[in-house]
Every structure is written in structure tokens, then in C-alpha cells.
Design an enzyme around this catalytic site. Structure first.
Site, PDB file in Angstrom:
ATOM      1  N   ASN A   1       0.824  -1.214   0.000  1.00  0.00           N
ATOM      2  CA  ASN A   1       0.000   0.000   0.000  1.00  0.00           C
ATOM      3  C   ASN A   1       0.858   1.265   0.000  1.00  0.00           C
ATOM      4  O   ASN A   1       1.925   1.310   0.609  1.00  0.00           O
ATOM      5  CB  ASN A   1      -1.022   0.003   1.152  1.00  0.00           C
TER       6      ASN A   1
ATOM      7  N   CYS B   1      -4.359   0.829  -2.084  1.00  0.00           N
ATOM      8  CA  CYS B   1      -4.160  -0.430  -1.358  1.00  0.00           C
ATOM      9  C   CYS B   1      -3.088  -1.276  -2.052  1.00  0.00           C
ATOM     10  O   CYS B   1      -2.838  -1.127  -3.259  1.00  0.00           O
ATOM     11  CB  CYS B   1      -5.447  -1.256  -1.352  1.00  0.00           C
TER      12      CYS B   1
ATOM     13  N   GLU C   1      -3.274  -4.357  -2.944  1.00  0.00           N
ATOM     14  CA  GLU C   1      -3.821  -5.217  -3.998  1.00  0.00           C
ATOM     15  C   GLU C   1      -3.919  -4.460  -5.323  1.00  0.00           C
ATOM     16  O   GLU C   1      -3.568  -4.982  -6.383  1.00  0.00           O
ATOM     17  CB  GLU C   1      -5.216  -5.722  -3.614  1.00  0.00           C
TER      18      GLU C   1
ATOM     19  N   CYS D   1     -10.521  -4.864   0.482  1.00  0.00           N
ATOM     20  CA  CYS D   1     -11.621  -3.885   0.550  1.00  0.00           C
ATOM     21  C   CYS D   1     -12.488  -3.999  -0.707  1.00  0.00           C
ATOM     22  O   CYS D   1     -12.127  -4.662  -1.688  1.00  0.00           O
ATOM     23  CB  CYS D   1     -11.065  -2.474   0.710  1.00  0.00           C
TER      24      CYS D   1
ATOM     25  N   CYS E   1     -10.856  -3.016  -4.091  1.00  0.00           N
ATOM     26  CA  CYS E   1      -9.902  -4.020  -4.565  1.00  0.00           C
ATOM     27  C   CYS E   1     -10.627  -5.255  -5.087  1.00  0.00           C
ATOM     28  O   CYS E   1     -10.176  -5.884  -6.045  1.00  0.00           O
ATOM     29  CB  CYS E   1      -8.931  -4.387  -3.454  1.00  0.00           C
TER      30      CYS E   1
HETATM   31  N1  THU Z   1      -5.231  -1.512   2.838  1.00  0.00           N
HETATM   32  C1  THU Z   1      -4.711  -2.316   1.870  1.00  0.00           C
HETATM   33  O1  THU Z   1      -3.657  -2.009   1.289  1.00  0.00           O
HETATM   34  N2  THU Z   1      -5.360  -3.459   1.564  1.00  0.00           N
HETATM   35  C2  THU Z   1      -6.439  -3.937   2.232  1.00  0.00           C
HETATM   36  O2  THU Z   1      -6.930  -5.019   1.898  1.00  0.00           O
HETATM   37  C3  THU Z   1      -7.031  -3.155   3.328  1.00  0.00           C
HETATM   38  C4  THU Z   1      -6.466  -1.794   3.525  1.00  0.00           C
HETATM   39  C5  THU Z   1      -4.498  -0.298   3.201  1.00  0.00           C
HETATM   40  C6  THU Z   1      -5.141   1.000   2.831  1.00  0.00           C
HETATM   41  C7  THU Z   1      -4.511   1.939   3.842  1.00  0.00           C
HETATM   42  O3  THU Z   1      -3.238   2.344   3.352  1.00  0.00           O
HETATM   43  C8  THU Z   1      -4.292   1.070   5.064  1.00  0.00           C
HETATM   44  O4  THU Z   1      -4.338  -0.266   4.611  1.00  0.00           O
HETATM   45  C9  THU Z   1      -5.332   1.270   6.157  1.00  0.00           C
HETATM   46  O5  THU Z   1      -6.625   1.145   5.652  1.00  0.00           O
END
Ligand code: THU
Length: 160
Positions: A61, A72, A74, A111, A114
Site C-alpha cells: 500500500n 491499497c 492489492e 476492501c 480491490c
Molecule cells: N489496505 C490495503 O492495502 N489493503 C487492504 O486489503 C485493506 C487496507 C491499506 C489502505 C490503507 O493504506 C491502510 O491499509 C489502512 O486502511
């Protein structure tokens, strides 16, 4: 008439119970958490994709001072694969996380945004993406297709 949507997934006590290729992919996702740029949430997420040529590509991320601009792990990974290897499909993706100073013992799940991007990728290559979810330790969940995570997802057919 009532209809039912259900899907099966696999649960393992720990990553050593996985087949070797999945273990390797999960280890790459765990290591990829170190590449996160997450100074605002301190929640480092790592993802690793196995491509159809067996190559492993990672993503993490990347947050922004303007919070909604952050991406994110993903989608950072999917956009990178789509840009660098547009001819290759994704066989599987592992996702892990490191919440700084806290435990990482349960799987997290992608999320909604994603999930849409994962579905777009499955449809683009007409190939299911196996999803492997786990913390840095602890149980692992395996879901055979990302589409199970987005029932009634928008697949864009109506746009054609
Ligand atoms: N995040 C991800 O990279 N992937 C996920 O599946 C859930 C959330 C990141 C987004 C943000 O940078 C941090 O986690 C907190 O939400």
C-alpha cells in the site's frame, strides 16, 4: 422465490500446511509489507501475485498526504501487473499485513474497491484468481476465485 449464494473456502491452521507454491507466494506477500508507505495508518499491507509464467510480482500500500489518493496493496499490485505484463494472467494472489506495534495473527480480506479490481482482472483474462489470506502468522484462508468475494459484481458486459 428466494435464492441463495454460497461458496466454499479452505482454512489452514498455519502456512506450513499449504502447498509449496502457495507458501512461497504468502512469504512474498509477508515480505512485501516492508515496502508499504503507510505513515498515516501505520498499517502495512503486502500482496504477491503468481503470474501465468510462474513469476511472482509484489505490491504494497502507498498512502498519500491527501488520504483518499492512497492506494491499497492489492490495486498497487494489479495496476503494476496490468501495466508491465499485459499479456499474462494472474493465477493466485496472497495478501498479508503488518500493523506496526500490533499482532498480525488473523487473515485480512480485500476492501470493496480491490474486490472490483480483482474481478476486472479475472474477467479480462477469463481466469479465476486464487486468493490466499493470512497475517504474518496464524491461520490461512484460501478462496478459489476472487469473484466469490463480490457477489453480483459489476462486470461491464452492459457497457458493450
Ligand atoms: N489496505 C490495503 O492495502 N489493503 C487492504 O486489503 C485493506 C487496507 C491499506 C489502505 C490503507 O493504506 C491502510 O491499509 C489502512 O486502511
Amino acid at each position: 422465490m428466494h435464492q441463495k449464494f454460497e461458496f466454499q473456502y479452505q482454512q489452514f491452521q498455519e502456512s506450513t500446511a499449504l502447498e509449496t507454491t502457495d507458501q512461497e507466494l504468502l512469504e512474498a506477500a509477508r515480505k512485501a509489507t516492508e515496502n508499504a508507505y503507510a505513515p498515516y495508518s501505520n498499517f502495512w499491507v503486502g500482496a504477491a501475485a503468481r503470474l501465468s509464467n510462474n513469476q511472482i510480482i509484489i505490491g504494497a500500500n502507498q498512502e498519500s498526504a491527501s488520504y483518499p489518493v492512497g492506494v491499497c496493496a492489492e490495486r498497487a499490485l494489479l495496476n503494476s501487473v496490468g501495466s508491465q505484463f499485459p499479456k499474462l494472467s494472474i493465477i493466485s494472489m496472497a495478501i498479508s499485513y503488518h500493523p506496526v506495534g500490533k499482532d498480525s495473527k488473523e487473515p485480512i480480506s480485500p476492501c470493496g474497491m480491490c474486490r472490483q479490481s480483482l474481478l476486472d482482472f479475472e474477467n479480462r483474462y477469463a481466469a479465476p484468481i486464487k486468493i490466499i489470506l493470512a497475517g504474518l502468522q496464524g491461520p490461512v484462508m484460501i478462496i478459489d476465485s476472487a469473484s466469490y468475494l463480490l457477489p453480483f459484481g459489476f462486470d461491464g458486459k452492459i457497457l458493450k
